[in-house]
Design a protein around this motif. Structure first.
Motif, PDB file in Angstrom:
ATOM      1  N   LEU A 167       1.562   8.611   8.478  1.00  0.00           N
ATOM      2  CA  LEU A 167       1.265   9.849   8.719  1.00  0.00           C
ATOM      3  C   LEU A 167       1.196  10.204  10.094  1.00  0.00           C
ATOM      4  CD1 LEU A 167      -1.097  11.119   5.774  1.00  0.00           C
ATOM      5  CD2 LEU A 167       1.434  11.426   6.022  1.00  0.00           C
ATOM      6  N   THR A 196      -1.025   4.592   7.046  1.00  0.00           N
ATOM      7  CA  THR A 196      -0.346   5.854   5.901  1.00  0.00           C
ATOM      8  C   THR A 196       1.109   6.208   6.375  1.00  0.00           C
ATOM      9  OG1 THR A 196      -1.518   7.459   7.429  1.00  0.00           O
ATOM     10  CG2 THR A 196      -2.740   6.468   5.507  1.00  0.00           C
ATOM     11  N   MET A 243      -5.679   9.327   0.338  1.00  0.00           N
ATOM     12  CA  MET A 243      -5.120   8.316   0.961  1.00  0.00           C
ATOM     13  C   MET A 243      -6.004   7.995   2.584  1.00  0.00           C
ATOM     14  SD  MET A 243      -1.096   7.746   1.486  1.00  0.00           S
ATOM     15  CE  MET A 243      -1.378   7.520  -0.105  1.00  0.00           C
ATOM     16  N   MET A 248       0.810  -1.205  -0.007  1.00  0.00           N
ATOM     17  CA  MET A 248      -0.120   0.082   0.044  1.00  0.00           C
ATOM     18  C   MET A 248       0.914   1.152  -0.109  1.00  0.00           C
ATOM     19  SD  MET A 248      -2.290   1.582   3.032  1.00  0.00           S
ATOM     20  CE  MET A 248      -2.619  -0.227   3.695  1.00  0.00           C
ATOM     21  N   SER A 249       0.441   2.199  -0.572  1.00  0.00           N
ATOM     22  CA  SER A 249       1.214   3.524  -0.811  1.00  0.00           C
ATOM     23  C   SER A 249       1.087   4.102   0.517  1.00  0.00           C
ATOM     24  CB  SER A 249       0.783   4.230  -2.017  1.00  0.00           C
ATOM     25  OG  SER A 249      -0.631   4.559  -1.920  1.00  0.00           O
ATOM     26  N   VAL A 250       2.100   5.127   0.836  1.00  0.00           N
ATOM     27  CA  VAL A 250       2.289   5.450   2.288  1.00  0.00           C
ATOM     28  C   VAL A 250       2.172   7.068   1.845  1.00  0.00           C
ATOM     29  CG1 VAL A 250       4.462   6.510   2.638  1.00  0.00           C
ATOM     30  CG2 VAL A 250       3.302   4.458   4.105  1.00  0.00           C
ATOM     31  N   GLY A 251       1.825   7.739   3.004  1.00  0.00           N
ATOM     32  CA  GLY A 251       1.411   9.279   3.025  1.00  0.00           C
ATOM     33  C   GLY A 251       2.532   9.995   2.770  1.00  0.00           C
ATOM     34  N   ILE A 252       2.260  10.973   2.118  1.00  0.00           N
ATOM     35  CA  ILE A 252       3.446  12.034   1.808  1.00  0.00           C
ATOM     36  C   ILE A 252       3.874  12.846   2.879  1.00  0.00           C
ATOM     37  CG2 ILE A 252       4.387  13.538   0.222  1.00  0.00           C
ATOM     38  CD1 ILE A 252       2.296  12.600  -1.912  1.00  0.00           C
ATOM     39  N   ARG A 253       4.938  12.910   3.294  1.00  0.00           N
ATOM     40  CA  ARG A 253       5.457  13.822   4.400  1.00  0.00           C
ATOM     41  C   ARG A 253       5.963  15.146   3.874  1.00  0.00           C
ATOM     42  NH1 ARG A 253       8.427  10.418   7.262  1.00  0.00           N
ATOM     43  NH2 ARG A 253       7.339   8.399   8.050  1.00  0.00           N
ATOM     44  N   HIS A 254       6.061  16.097   4.756  1.00  0.00           N
ATOM     45  CA  HIS A 254       6.480  17.373   4.424  1.00  0.00           C
ATOM     46  C   HIS A 254       7.958  17.225   3.684  1.00  0.00           C
ATOM     47  CE1 HIS A 254       5.916  21.887   5.080  1.00  0.00           C
ATOM     48  NE2 HIS A 254       5.646  21.467   3.783  1.00  0.00           N
ATOM     49  N   ARG A 269      11.602  15.142  -3.399  1.00  0.00           N
ATOM     50  CA  ARG A 269      11.333  14.780  -4.682  1.00  0.00           C
ATOM     51  C   ARG A 269      11.749  15.945  -5.897  1.00  0.00           C
ATOM     52  NH1 ARG A 269       5.872  11.146  -4.534  1.00  0.00           N
ATOM     53  NH2 ARG A 269       5.885  10.295  -2.639  1.00  0.00           N
ATOM     54  N   ASN A 270      11.353  17.075  -5.248  1.00  0.00           N
ATOM     55  CA  ASN A 270      11.639  18.279  -6.253  1.00  0.00           C
ATOM     56  C   ASN A 270      13.018  18.548  -6.607  1.00  0.00           C
ATOM     57  OD1 ASN A 270       9.004  18.537  -6.501  1.00  0.00           O
ATOM     58  ND2 ASN A 270       8.804  20.084  -4.844  1.00  0.00           N
ATOM     59  N   LEU A 287       8.622  16.116   0.011  1.00  0.00           N
ATOM     60  CA  LEU A 287       8.367  17.188  -1.002  1.00  0.00           C
ATOM     61  C   LEU A 287       9.544  17.704  -1.579  1.00  0.00           C
ATOM     62  CD1 LEU A 287       5.366  19.434  -0.411  1.00  0.00           C
ATOM     63  CD2 LEU A 287       6.992  19.968  -2.103  1.00  0.00           C
ATOM     64  N   THR A 293       9.208  21.279 -15.045  1.00  0.00           N
ATOM     65  CA  THR A 293       8.710  20.646 -13.835  1.00  0.00           C
ATOM     66  C   THR A 293       7.418  21.237 -13.602  1.00  0.00           C
ATOM     67  OG1 THR A 293       9.767  22.321 -12.584  1.00  0.00           O
ATOM     68  CG2 THR A 293      11.025  20.176 -12.854  1.00  0.00           C
ATOM     69  N   GLY A 294       7.026  22.421 -13.905  1.00  0.00           N
ATOM     70  CA  GLY A 294       5.690  23.115 -13.456  1.00  0.00           C
ATOM     71  C   GLY A 294       5.708  23.830 -12.127  1.00  0.00           C
ATOM     72  N   LEU A 295       6.947  23.758 -11.626  1.00  0.00           N
ATOM     73  CA  LEU A 295       7.245  24.308 -10.056  1.00  0.00           C
ATOM     74  C   LEU A 295       7.475  26.196 -10.672  1.00  0.00           C
ATOM     75  CD1 LEU A 295       9.529  21.754  -8.617  1.00  0.00           C
ATOM     76  CD2 LEU A 295       7.263  22.050  -8.187  1.00  0.00           C
ATOM     77  N   MET A 344      13.748  15.972  -8.931  1.00  0.00           N
ATOM     78  CA  MET A 344      13.471  16.407 -10.350  1.00  0.00           C
ATOM     79  C   MET A 344      14.013  17.309 -11.122  1.00  0.00           C
ATOM     80  SD  MET A 344       9.474  16.720 -11.183  1.00  0.00           S
ATOM     81  CE  MET A 344       9.453  14.995 -10.541  1.00  0.00           C
ATOM     82  N   ASN A 394      -3.028  13.310   0.414  1.00  0.00           N
ATOM     83  CA  ASN A 394      -3.112  12.546   1.941  1.00  0.00           C
ATOM     84  C   ASN A 394      -4.483  12.527   2.324  1.00  0.00           C
ATOM     85  OD1 ASN A 394      -0.361  12.344   2.307  1.00  0.00           O
ATOM     86  ND2 ASN A 394      -0.026  14.283   3.270  1.00  0.00           N
ATOM     87  N   VAL A 452       5.940  15.353 -13.188  1.00  0.00           N
ATOM     88  CA  VAL A 452       5.867  16.755 -12.941  1.00  0.00           C
ATOM     89  C   VAL A 452       6.035  17.238 -11.382  1.00  0.00           C
ATOM     90  CG1 VAL A 452       3.802  17.822 -12.061  1.00  0.00           C
ATOM     91  CG2 VAL A 452       4.710  18.353 -14.315  1.00  0.00           C
ATOM     92  N   GLY A 453       6.702  18.421 -11.056  1.00  0.00           N
ATOM     93  CA  GLY A 453       7.059  18.686  -9.799  1.00  0.00           C
ATOM     94  C   GLY A 453       5.709  18.557  -8.939  1.00  0.00           C
ATOM     95  N   LEU A 477      -0.229  18.042  -1.859  1.00  0.00           N
ATOM     96  CA  LEU A 477       0.363  17.230  -0.470  1.00  0.00           C
ATOM     97  C   LEU A 477      -1.019  16.961   0.313  1.00  0.00           C
ATOM     98  CD1 LEU A 477       3.537  18.215   1.343  1.00  0.00           C
ATOM     99  CD2 LEU A 477       1.748  16.822   2.465  1.00  0.00           C
TER     100      LEU A 477
END
Lengths: 415, 415
Positions: free
Chosen positions: B39, B37, B17, A1-7, A13-14, A10, A37-39, A17, B14, B3-4, B10
DNA sequence: ACTCTTTTTTTCGAAGCTCGAAAAAAAGAG
DNA sequence: CTCTTTTTTTCGAGCTTCGAAAAAAAGAGT
């Protein structure tokens, strides 16, 4: 199972990227990176100045080109060659190579050996590999420690890229190359299937043609495949997978090197073409040691006259074609690159490949089928390994922000 | 290229999720969600109180169970059935169904029809579908507008789930069901292959057995497949893909319904077993209208004596086995569920399936091969559609935070 | 030589998210 | 009635990204 994204994921990953954008594009400006990248520009600015300060990127104030445009000129960002090195090794029949490659992908140093792989004990085979790498590193004494070792092998590996499960070059099974190398050098290591690396390389070489879906087929003594689907390298659930050569072409048909019968390879591998050209019986044992020169001579005779040689190539083309047809039924048609010595005889194979595909249900949207050939596989495999390992380095080490560039953690999550 | 990640992505992810965790687990507490998760409890608390306030989740103060444990009892979170509805439709030979399903997946209302699909014009076929759905919605006049329509079809669809490319139930090609439904009802719609939905359903029904890698094979008039690899539904690059039934079993062999020769289906589809049992020639035209009762009688005769019926089933088993062997060569072995009427004759097929797999290179790690049967495919298909559509709703509508629950945007990014 | 325009890059404050620690809540145990 | 245990909420801190504005670095025009 995919896991939550922490701060903090972010930023990681960027950062990854941004590095990926530089690696792909070559020397993009911050503005270009922001666009792809769209950032926002501010984010890209912050990340790239971090990466420059940490020594992974360098600014290339291109004094050469007079820009021609008005306004502040863009500053090109490039990878810093000195940011890291990796070791790229390759193992095939009677051939072993290892190279140190810098962060941009340029070869810094190289070692080659020609051990007799078929007769070596498992310990000696592993020993040869270690000795080659040791010798290579000894020549670069003062340099920083490489961050990763990648080994390509002719044969299947496990899905985690830790072990060579089977290879035609040695009778030994389940050689845990990755573990051995990590223990020996304390550097994260992976073992990859050579055909998969070919596919990776094609994607870097010609992203226009080989983008999201394509097939690389190695025509050599055996038949191998690397497959990219939806932009990602396809692997099996337990092994490197994609054993195109061992799909069944004729149930209970010709004897294959793998011990079974009727595999595509048993008609289209060098040994099979040789066997059929000689009119040896289908169940005669696959012959070893057929040289590329022998095959070239065979192909020449097939081109010259409609004899048993041409018939052998017909059967090979047909087997490949029906195999591709079955594959296309599963994944839909995609461009195919034929790689290796056998690709030099593609002109003889092509008509029968096409004819066979046309007789399968998978051959319907044949407009999506286009063929291409690359005769020399070794540079392709090396390039694929290089880019794959560097991409790992990008993601796992540098992207983590505070990671020491010494590669302390030999993580197990190397898949 | 990927993409970024923006800052607001975020929260969206979540939130999605958390909803996914509730949908999977049934009635988890906040603490459980935090655990699965990864989190923090604070984050889960914030997100779930938002979702409750917005009406997507409800707290189930389980007064029944006397908890037995010390400490503050966990509060179960459940989906709010009234949060949304979707329409689940299914189209197969001479059968059309549509149902309104609530946010928990329970059927609220249903309509069925039995049009003669083979003879209807394309306009009339589409018209029947629209009329059925219209009638269904008329019965629920006061209710909120459904957020999504999902249609399963027997046949191949395009990779974007917009169009039915081909189906055995009608001569018409490339019917853009999704576009038609969106135009008609102004609700986002997708068309899915029925076998793919079977695979999705199996994953929800028995996540223990059907987790990351497995195969669902429909044995019916034709042969279909749904494939889950690495936890994701596998589709082709252009179509719904996975046309297991049209892999080539015997080059230039028996005539298949698709017009080609030697496909697996041409030996293992109902019409093929029927043809062989009758000792009709391999190239005789596939016969329509074979009833399930006819097949049951055939299977009974095959069980009773070693006549042409048993031989026909032998050939079918062999074709399936060799096909699986080739598939396993590509993806490695995985558990297989045989679904549909043909699964009732699995006892006759199994020995030959196993024998054939054992004669292929793909059959090596045969410990990973396990078979299971599900005889009735329709509930499976409906459940798969339901869960797939609801998952889309979860991700695309609710997860966006400020989205109005009216489903205004009929986005094109429905893949 | 100087100013104006254009484009890229950086700076800075605002807003949003997750996290950890602490507090509050809600039970059973004694 | 108090203590212990467990779950849930609250609150401030620390990041990150974003938009707007400023700064920088060129060519264009006079």
């Amino acid at each position: 199972m995919s896991v939550g994204i922490r701060h903090d994921d972010l930023r990681r990953r960027n950062r990854a990227m941004v590095i990926a954008a530089v690696r792909r594009t070559g020397q993009p400006s911050r503005t270009e990176i922001a666009a792809t990248t769209g950032l926002s520009h501010s984010t890209i600015s912050a990340i790239s100045s971090d990466l420059i300060a940490e020594g992974y990127l360098v600014q290339d104030k291109g004094g050469e080109t007079p820009s021609l445009k008005r306004g502040r000129p863009q500053v090109a960002l490039t990878l810093n060659p000195d940011a890291a090195t990796i070791i790229v090794a390759g193992l095939s029949l009677n051939f072993l190579s290892a190279a140190i490659v810098d962060y941009t992908g340029s070869v810094v140093a190289e070692q080659r050996r020609k051990p007799c792989t078929a007769t070596l004990s498992q310990a000696d085979l592993v020993g040869e590999l270690i000795a080659t790498i040791r010798q290579l590193m000894a020549g670069q004494a003062g340099a920083r420690r490489p961050l990763r070792i990648i080994l390509s092998v002719q044969g299947t590996t496990d899905a985690g890229a830790r072990t060579m499960l089977w290879s035609p070059i040695t009778p030994h099974l389940d050689i845990p190359f990755a573990d051995v190398l990590e223990r020996e050098f304390a550097i994260p290591a992976t073992v990859e299937n050579d055909c998969n690396m070919m596919a990776v390389a094609l994607r870097w070489r010609d992203p226009q043609r080989y983008r999201d879906n394509f097939i690389a087929i190695l025509l050599s003594h055996g038949i191998g495949m690397g497959l990219v689907l939806k932009g990602e390298l396809f692997t099996g659930t337990r092994s490197s997978g994609g054993e195109f050569g061992h799909m069944t072409h004729q149930p209970d048909g010709a004897l294959c090197r793998c011990g079974q019968r009727g595999c595509v390879e048993a008609y289209a591998g060098n040994y099979a073409i040789w066997r059929n050209a000689r009119r040896n019986p289908e169940d005669s044992a696959p012959q070893d040691g057929i040289e590329e020169a022998d095959m070239r001579a065979l192909a020449a005779r097939a081109r010259a006259a409609d004899g048993p040689e041409r018939e052998a190539y017909r059967q090979a083309g047909s087997a490949i074609g029906f195999g591709l047809g079955s594959l296309f039924a599963l994944i839909d048609p995609a461009p195919v690159a034929f790689v290796g010595g056998g690709a030099a005889a593609f002109d003889i194979l092509e008509p029968d490949i096409r004819a066979a595909i046309a007789r399968t249900a998978g051959g319907r949207h044949s407009d999506a089928i286009s063929f291409d050939t690359v005769s020399d596989e070794l540079p392709l495999i090396r390039q694929g390994c290089t880019m794959r390992a560097l991409t790992f380095v990008d993601q796992e080490i540098f992207a983590s922000g505070t990671a020491s560039a010494q590669g302390e953690s030999i993580g197990k999550d190397v898949a």
